[in-house]
Design a protein around this motif. Structure first.
Motif, mmCIF file in Angstrom:
data_model
loop_
_atom_site.group_PDB
_atom_site.id
_atom_site.type_symbol
_atom_site.label_atom_id
_atom_site.label_comp_id
_atom_site.label_asym_id
_atom_site.label_seq_id
_atom_site.Cartn_x
_atom_site.Cartn_y
_atom_site.Cartn_z
ATOM 1 N N UNK A 1 14.249 12.147 -0.744
ATOM 2 C CA UNK A 1 13.256 10.962 -0.652
ATOM 3 C C UNK A 1 13.474 11.602 0.828
ATOM 4 N N UNK A 2 12.088 12.857 0.506
ATOM 5 C CA UNK A 2 11.513 12.581 2.511
ATOM 6 C C UNK A 2 10.542 11.672 3.033
ATOM 7 N N UNK A 3 10.959 10.503 4.125
ATOM 8 C CA UNK A 3 10.351 9.153 4.225
ATOM 9 C C UNK A 3 8.979 10.787 5.094
ATOM 10 N N UNK A 4 7.696 10.185 5.018
ATOM 11 C CA UNK A 4 6.570 10.012 5.839
ATOM 12 C C UNK A 4 6.549 9.264 7.181
ATOM 13 N N UNK A 5 7.494 8.844 7.717
ATOM 14 C CA UNK A 5 6.971 7.425 8.660
ATOM 15 C C UNK A 5 6.219 7.581 10.077
ATOM 16 N N UNK B 1 0.971 -1.154 0.122
ATOM 17 C CA UNK B 1 -0.242 0.363 0.070
ATOM 18 C C UNK B 1 1.074 1.530 -0.011
ATOM 19 N N UNK B 2 2.224 1.404 -0.283
ATOM 20 C CA UNK B 2 3.173 2.298 -0.246
ATOM 21 C C UNK B 2 3.220 2.903 -1.709
ATOM 22 N N UNK B 3 3.917 4.266 -1.898
ATOM 23 C CA UNK B 3 3.877 4.324 -3.150
ATOM 24 C C UNK B 3 5.173 3.440 -3.969
ATOM 25 N N UNK B 4 4.202 3.330 -4.854
ATOM 26 C CA UNK B 4 5.383 2.839 -5.847
ATOM 27 C C UNK B 4 6.230 3.262 -6.687
ATOM 28 N N UNK B 5 7.320 2.768 -7.051
ATOM 29 C CA UNK B 5 8.817 3.728 -7.752
ATOM 30 C C UNK B 5 8.533 3.616 -8.937
ATOM 31 N N UNK C 1 15.370 1.100 -1.661
ATOM 32 C CA UNK C 1 16.465 0.882 -2.513
ATOM 33 C C UNK C 1 15.855 1.355 -3.880
ATOM 34 N N UNK C 2 14.352 0.820 -4.069
ATOM 35 C CA UNK C 2 14.069 1.718 -4.991
ATOM 36 C C UNK C 2 14.118 3.100 -5.451
ATOM 37 N N UNK C 3 14.000 4.340 -4.510
ATOM 38 C CA UNK C 3 13.494 5.206 -4.133
ATOM 39 C C UNK C 3 15.334 6.111 -3.996
ATOM 40 N N UNK C 4 15.805 5.036 -3.394
ATOM 41 C CA UNK C 4 17.662 5.926 -3.279
ATOM 42 C C UNK C 4 18.001 5.478 -4.918
ATOM 43 N N UNK D 1 10.611 13.715 -3.391
ATOM 44 C CA UNK D 1 9.859 12.231 -3.477
ATOM 45 C C UNK D 1 9.502 12.352 -1.982
ATOM 46 N N UNK D 2 7.841 12.472 -1.699
ATOM 47 C CA UNK D 2 7.162 12.293 -0.416
ATOM 48 C C UNK D 2 6.812 10.750 -0.128
ATOM 49 N N UNK D 3 7.574 10.042 0.088
ATOM 50 C CA UNK D 3 6.473 8.748 0.770
ATOM 51 C C UNK D 3 5.932 8.186 1.205
ATOM 52 N N UNK D 4 5.166 7.324 2.160
ATOM 53 C CA UNK D 4 4.770 6.559 3.070
ATOM 54 C C UNK D 4 4.905 5.464 3.269
ATOM 55 N N UNK D 5 5.605 5.539 4.912
ATOM 56 C CA UNK D 5 5.141 3.893 5.127
ATOM 57 C C UNK D 5 4.364 3.358 5.790
ATOM 58 N N UNK D 6 3.565 3.383 4.919
ATOM 59 C CA UNK D 6 1.773 2.925 5.591
ATOM 60 C C UNK D 6 1.760 1.223 6.234
ATOM 61 N N UNK D 7 1.253 1.896 7.747
ATOM 62 C CA UNK D 7 0.713 1.140 8.317
ATOM 63 C C UNK D 7 2.566 0.244 8.847
#
Length: 372
Positions: free
Chosen positions: A153-157, A109-113, A140-143, A127-133
């Motif tokens: 890449x800024x993670x909403x953790x 359910x996370x952002x698909x690279x 690795x792909x976002x890197x 890029x602002x992905x979220x580690x959902x749940x």
């Protein structure tokens, strides 16, 4: 006697008798905020627990998101997920940044690279992905995308406190990671949050931003706001940190109970097992496929509610459906087929450390008894 109503979460709190001495000490010190005694202790202990070098405590997770973007001077547009709490996208909007929605992975359910790369253009600044749940993104792909296109890449953790990949803290990935310590989270300080930084210089910039830009009592070097964590939050955080491993262990037991009781229920998809992941068991989301289950997700939601069990449809509706965002080109429903489907099917079941096994069984029985 009225039956107790069971909500999707119940905040964990330490023994009040352990908190009272800290409150008395705060009363005696009269140092309530502005990098106080407990703030300094909590920030240091948190960094040690997480095995990270630079962390800045913030008064809540939303302000942490806002300041993280400001600290990196992000402009233009930022690619993010429509499947999250609305604060993720609001943080972009309030910084004058255009959100660009990309579709999500059907398992995590996370952002698909792969979908993100399709959206990258000259105006893309992050890029602002979220580690959902609490499920780790494909870091690795976002890197690779970050390196290829020279964008951070800024993670909403917010959901990912304590999560590790191959024994490496999830917060070590990306340029910045943002935590929430809201009452609904695995780790809470009533309200609160933090920003995990790669460098000391970035932490210093964030510390200025969260305190009006003051470097000393008479010098302001730039604009800032008041986003400091106070002593009450910090003192609670110290106690919560003492108990967090036990909290996660108990959440794991609840998670596993649901997995066992709901296994092989027709039309119900359970959380997928992830290899080499140390989870925090923050949520227990199921997907309800009406064609195979017999009821719609909303029908099941209402049935459980009628029986006193308050689940949540995280995250429904999608952020891209809200009027403020639904006119964006990237909000077109045809461009987000996976997110649209997951949002219509997802249901998060009650999970917290002291939920009784009998309650878990009752919830599971209601779900199983409706299956075709």
């Amino acid at each position: 006697m009225k039956k107790e109503q069971i909500y999707v979460t119940k905040p964990y709190l330490p023994d009040l008798d352990d908190f009272i001495p800290l409150l008395k000490d705060i009363w005696e010190r009269r140092w309530l905020t502005n990098n106080g005694f407990y703030h300094q202790q909590f920030e240091s202990q948190l960094a040690e627990y997480m095995n990270i070098s630079n962390i800045s405590l913030i008064s809540n997770g939303t302000l942490a998101l806002l300041l993280a973007l400001k600290a990196l001077d992000i402009t233009g547009n930022v690619i993010t997920t429509p499947f999250s709490f609305v604060a993720t996208t609001h943080s972009l909007y309030l910084n004058g940044i255009e959100p660009v929605f990309a579709d999500i992975d059907p398992v995590t359910y996370n952002l698909n690279p792969k979908e993100v790369e399709k959206k990258i253009n000259q105006q893309t600044k992050a890029i602002l992905p979220v580690h959902v749940f609490g499920n780790p993104c494909n870091v690795e792909e976002f890197k690779k995308l970050s390196d290829k296109y020279k964008i951070p890449v800024i993670y909403d953790a917010a959901h990912a406190f304590g999560v590790k990949i191959n024994n490496t803290p999830l917060l070590n990935f990306g340029e910045l990671s943002i935590l929430s310590f809201h009452a609904t989270k695995v780790f809470n300080t009533f309200e609160g949050g933090a920003i995990v930084c790669r460098t000391k210089e970035t932490k210093q910039k964030i510390d200025l931003l969260k305190n009006f830009g003051f470097t000393d009592e008479i010098t302001v070097v730039g604009p800032g706001i008041n986003a400091k964590m106070n002593e009450f939050q910090s003192a609670l955080g110290i106690l919560q940190l003492r108990d967090i491993n036990e909290v996660i262990r108990r959440r794991k037991e609840v998670f596993n109970n649901y997995q066992n009781l709901l296994a092989n229920t027709n039309g119900i998809t359970l959380p997928a097992a992830a290899e080499n992941i140390q989870s925090n068991y923050s949520y227990f989301p199921i997907l309800v496929d009406q064609s195979n289950y017999g009821l719609s997700r909303d029908d099941l939601y209402n049935l459980l509610k009628e029986n006193g069990y308050y689940t949540r449809r995280y995250f429904y509706p999608l952020i891209s459906h809200f009027p403020i965002y639904n006119t964006l080109p990237s909000a077109n429903r045809q461009n987000l087929p996976v997110a649209e489907r997951i949002a219509e099917q997802v249901l998060c079941l009650p999970i917290y450390p002291d939920i009784e096994e009998e309650i878990i069984r009752q919830i599971s029985d209601i779900i199983k008894n409706q299956a075709l």
